[in-house]
Design a protein around this motif. Structure first.
Motif, PDB file in Angstrom:
ATOM      1  N   MET A  55       1.045  -1.109   0.222  1.00  0.00           N
ATOM      2  CA  MET A  55      -0.139   0.037   0.005  1.00  0.00           C
ATOM      3  C   MET A  55       0.981   1.330  -0.076  1.00  0.00           C
ATOM      4  O   MET A  55       2.326   1.500   0.513  1.00  0.00           O
ATOM      5  CB  MET A  55      -0.928  -0.104   1.493  1.00  0.00           C
ATOM      6  N   LEU A  56       0.049   2.157  -0.086  1.00  0.00           N
ATOM      7  CA  LEU A  56       1.365   3.650  -0.487  1.00  0.00           C
ATOM      8  C   LEU A  56       1.266   3.919   1.173  1.00  0.00           C
ATOM      9  O   LEU A  56       2.656   4.643   1.559  1.00  0.00           O
ATOM     10  CB  LEU A  56       0.194   4.722  -0.765  1.00  0.00           C
ATOM     11  N   SER A  57       0.315   3.375   1.873  1.00  0.00           N
ATOM     12  CA  SER A  57       1.661   3.460   3.076  1.00  0.00           C
ATOM     13  C   SER A  57       2.375   2.182   3.946  1.00  0.00           C
ATOM     14  O   SER A  57       2.754   2.608   4.999  1.00  0.00           O
ATOM     15  CB  SER A  57      -0.534   3.008   4.762  1.00  0.00           C
ATOM     16  N   PHE A  77      -0.802  -0.463  -4.243  1.00  0.00           N
ATOM     17  CA  PHE A  77      -1.824  -0.635  -4.703  1.00  0.00           C
ATOM     18  C   PHE A  77      -1.891   0.996  -4.373  1.00  0.00           C
ATOM     19  O   PHE A  77      -2.548   1.613  -4.046  1.00  0.00           O
ATOM     20  CB  PHE A  77      -2.285  -1.514  -3.306  1.00  0.00           C
ATOM     21  N   ALA A  78      -1.529   1.655  -5.629  1.00  0.00           N
ATOM     22  CA  ALA A  78      -1.510   2.914  -5.714  1.00  0.00           C
ATOM     23  C   ALA A  78      -0.634   3.993  -6.887  1.00  0.00           C
ATOM     24  O   ALA A  78       0.507   2.621  -7.155  1.00  0.00           O
ATOM     25  CB  ALA A  78      -1.048   4.268  -4.217  1.00  0.00           C
ATOM     26  N   VAL A  79      -1.321   4.887  -7.437  1.00  0.00           N
ATOM     27  CA  VAL A  79      -0.036   5.848  -8.771  1.00  0.00           C
ATOM     28  C   VAL A  79       0.844   6.620  -8.177  1.00  0.00           C
ATOM     29  O   VAL A  79       2.341   6.216  -8.598  1.00  0.00           O
ATOM     30  CB  VAL A  79      -1.065   5.966  -9.519  1.00  0.00           C
ATOM     31  N   GLY A  80       0.704   6.902  -6.858  1.00  0.00           N
ATOM     32  CA  GLY A  80       1.987   7.601  -6.012  1.00  0.00           C
ATOM     33  C   GLY A  80       2.666   6.443  -5.685  1.00  0.00           C
ATOM     34  O   GLY A  80       2.311   5.684  -5.131  1.00  0.00           O
ATOM     35  N   TYR A  81       4.154   6.767  -6.409  1.00  0.00           N
ATOM     36  CA  TYR A  81       4.875   5.552  -5.314  1.00  0.00           C
ATOM     37  C   TYR A  81       6.107   6.192  -4.370  1.00  0.00           C
ATOM     38  O   TYR A  81       7.195   6.184  -4.080  1.00  0.00           O
ATOM     39  CB  TYR A  81       5.864   4.584  -6.364  1.00  0.00           C
ATOM     40  N   VAL A 102      -6.746   3.359 -14.119  1.00  0.00           N
ATOM     41  CA  VAL A 102      -7.378   3.305 -14.117  1.00  0.00           C
ATOM     42  C   VAL A 102      -8.435   4.134 -12.332  1.00  0.00           C
ATOM     43  O   VAL A 102      -9.730   4.027 -11.405  1.00  0.00           O
ATOM     44  CB  VAL A 102      -7.637   1.965 -12.975  1.00  0.00           C
ATOM     45  N   LEU A 103      -7.534   4.777 -11.874  1.00  0.00           N
ATOM     46  CA  LEU A 103      -8.440   5.755 -10.819  1.00  0.00           C
ATOM     47  C   LEU A 103      -8.050   7.145 -11.176  1.00  0.00           C
ATOM     48  O   LEU A 103      -8.881   7.913 -10.282  1.00  0.00           O
ATOM     49  CB  LEU A 103      -7.318   5.578  -9.395  1.00  0.00           C
ATOM     50  N   THR A 104      -8.200   7.494 -12.394  1.00  0.00           N
ATOM     51  CA  THR A 104      -8.367   9.002 -12.928  1.00  0.00           C
ATOM     52  C   THR A 104      -9.481   9.702 -12.622  1.00  0.00           C
ATOM     53  O   THR A 104      -9.972  10.959 -12.245  1.00  0.00           O
ATOM     54  CB  THR A 104      -7.666   9.264 -14.183  1.00  0.00           C
ATOM     55  N   SER A 241      -2.914  14.870  -3.794  1.00  0.00           N
ATOM     56  CA  SER A 241      -1.846  14.564  -3.510  1.00  0.00           C
ATOM     57  C   SER A 241      -0.939  13.832  -2.604  1.00  0.00           C
ATOM     58  O   SER A 241      -1.327  12.030  -2.340  1.00  0.00           O
ATOM     59  CB  SER A 241      -0.906  15.329  -4.661  1.00  0.00           C
ATOM     60  N   ARG A 242      -0.299  14.382  -1.916  1.00  0.00           N
ATOM     61  CA  ARG A 242       0.577  13.830  -1.000  1.00  0.00           C
ATOM     62  C   ARG A 242       0.656  14.555  -0.075  1.00  0.00           C
ATOM     63  O   ARG A 242       1.030  16.212  -0.492  1.00  0.00           O
ATOM     64  CB  ARG A 242       2.045  13.416  -0.897  1.00  0.00           C
ATOM     65  N   GLY A 243       0.938  14.964   1.158  1.00  0.00           N
ATOM     66  CA  GLY A 243       0.858  15.927   2.074  1.00  0.00           C
ATOM     67  C   GLY A 243       1.454  16.482   2.258  1.00  0.00           C
ATOM     68  O   GLY A 243       1.147  17.161   2.774  1.00  0.00           O
ATOM     69  N   PRO A 288     -10.574  10.971   5.197  1.00  0.00           N
ATOM     70  CA  PRO A 288      -9.245  10.270   4.648  1.00  0.00           C
ATOM     71  C   PRO A 288      -8.202   9.787   3.665  1.00  0.00           C
ATOM     72  O   PRO A 288      -8.429   8.307   3.835  1.00  0.00           O
ATOM     73  CB  PRO A 288      -9.801   9.147   6.285  1.00  0.00           C
ATOM     74  N   HIS A 289      -7.890  10.350   2.875  1.00  0.00           N
ATOM     75  CA  HIS A 289      -7.194   9.335   1.636  1.00  0.00           C
ATOM     76  C   HIS A 289      -7.883   8.940   1.075  1.00  0.00           C
ATOM     77  O   HIS A 289      -7.908   7.529   0.817  1.00  0.00           O
ATOM     78  CB  HIS A 289      -5.110   9.285   1.931  1.00  0.00           C
ATOM     79  N   ILE A 290      -9.089   8.884   0.847  1.00  0.00           N
ATOM     80  CA  ILE A 290     -10.115   7.681  -0.154  1.00  0.00           C
ATOM     81  C   ILE A 290     -10.658   8.804  -1.362  1.00  0.00           C
ATOM     82  O   ILE A 290     -11.212   8.316  -1.992  1.00  0.00           O
ATOM     83  CB  ILE A 290     -11.015   7.962   1.032  1.00  0.00           C
TER      84      ILE A 290
HETATM   85  C1  GLV Z   1      -3.788   7.310  -4.026  1.00  0.00           C
HETATM   86  O1  GLV Z   1      -3.201   8.003  -3.500  1.00  0.00           O
HETATM   87  C2  GLV Z   1      -2.771   7.010  -4.882  1.00  0.00           C
HETATM   88  O2  GLV Z   1      -1.571   7.260  -5.159  1.00  0.00           O
HETATM   89  O3  GLV Z   1      -2.835   6.474  -5.541  1.00  0.00           O
END
Ligand code: GLV
Length: 327
Positions: A55-57, A77-81, A102-104, A241-243, A288-290
């Motif tokens: 996960m991104l976490s 499991f995220a676009v941001g890595y 897929v999440l756009t 995006s990211r905090g 909460p990051h949804i």
């Molecule tokens: C969510 O924050 C993602 O990067 O997919």
């Protein structure tokens, strides 16, 4: 002859369809929520796995990767890595993949939703009603900002930035953007989007500033005290995006001092912690990051990450592995 059955670690429960698919390719361990929120346990356990769906976490740090003796692939499991040390992975010959596209649409919808909720004060107004304070229609109650002819400034005009821009155009907004490089002229034309080379100039001259960029060395604390002070007093800030693209304590001060008029934040510098002064800030939506949280999208994210894993495990060439990160 003994054949090695690949062992796949999934760091949180994910949609069932994805785990069932992975089970066709190896032994799958799905960790209970929260098991791998810090690196210690992953450092201990990673040596047992051939593939990691994280996960991104999940912090996939150099220390984790140094212990990953049989790991071949990390699929986020995220676009941001930004949670993965990609160069460390590559130096160990481990492939890394993410899940763009897929999440756009889910994220575009969500950003538009945040903007509407924030500009029209949904949260405060609903609270007022629930507290039993609605005792008649008020001509001066909850006046917000109308979107038509307002300027949306987007920092990070990738797929998600563009999907937000399409929606905002439908609401009559003008689009300005800053990006590492200009987007294709035909897309600029479709969106009637104006490129602004200097992100500070963009922030100064928009009514809504939206952050849609990845987190990296260049974007860390890009929204700081000076940038916030240069913004319009009625401006709203949106971050999906990211905090850490925002200096949270500077933002909390700006909101408390009414330097800007409000913020909608889906992401935080130290998730799941939220800066205490943001919790008490006026006109601030905290979620909460949804942004990608729809049934369809979360399943698609999972399948894409899983396909990267199964392609690597099957020994496919890089060109046939979806969304490999190459740098
Ligand atoms: C969510 O924050 C993602 O990067 O997919």
């Amino acid at each position: 002859m003994s054949s090695h059955i690949p062992h796949i670690l999934v760091t949180e429960p994910i949609p069932e369809k994805v785990t069932s698919y992975l089970k066709e390719f190896g032994k799958v361990t799905v960790a209970p929520k929260g098991t791998y929120g810090s690196e210690e346990k992953l450092i201990e356990d990673i040596k047992n796995y051939d593939a990691l769906l994280c996960m991104l976490s999940t912090p996939v740090t150099a220390k984790v990767l140094a212990e990953a003796k049989q790991l071949k692939v990390v699929a986020n499991f995220a676009v941001g890595y930004d949670n993965i040390d990609v160069s460390a992975a590559h130096s160990h010959g481990i492939k890394v993949a993410n899940t763009p596209d897929v999440l756009t649409e889910a994220c575009g919808d969500y950003a538009m939703g945040l903007l509407l909720a924030l500009s029209r004060k949904f949260k405060e107004a609903e609270k007022y009603l629930r507290e039993g304070r609605f005792n008649g229609w008020e001509p001066l109650g909850f006046l917000g900002m109308e979107l038509r002819d307002r300027t949306l400034g987007i920092i990070g005009m990738g797929r998600i930035g563009q999907s937000f821009a399409y929606r905002a155009r439908a609401f009559g907004m003008n689009i300005k953007y800053h990006n590492r490089s200009r987007i294709a002229p035909q897309v600029e034309q479709q969106l009637k989007a104006t490129y602004v080379e200097d992100h500070k100039e963009l922030a100064r001259n928009c009514d809504v500033l939206s952050l849609n960029c990845p987190l990296n060395n260049e974007t860390h604390h890009l929204v700081d005290k000076a940038l916030l002070e240069s913004m319009r007093e009625h401006a709203l800030l949106i971050n999906i995006s990211r905090g850490a693209v925002i200096d949270e304590s500077a933002l909390a001060n700006a909101l408390h001092n009414r330097t800007i008029a409000g913020a909608a934040l889906d992401v935080f510098e130290e998730e799941p912690k939220v800066h205490p002064q943001l919790l008490s800030a006026p006109n601030t939506l905290l979620l909460p990051h949804i942004a990608s949280a729809t049934h369809k999208t979360r399943e698609a994210i999972g399948m894409l990450a899983a396909e990267a894993i199964t392609s690597v495990l099957q020994g496919k060439p890089d060109t046939e592995i979806p969304n490999l990160i190459r740098r």
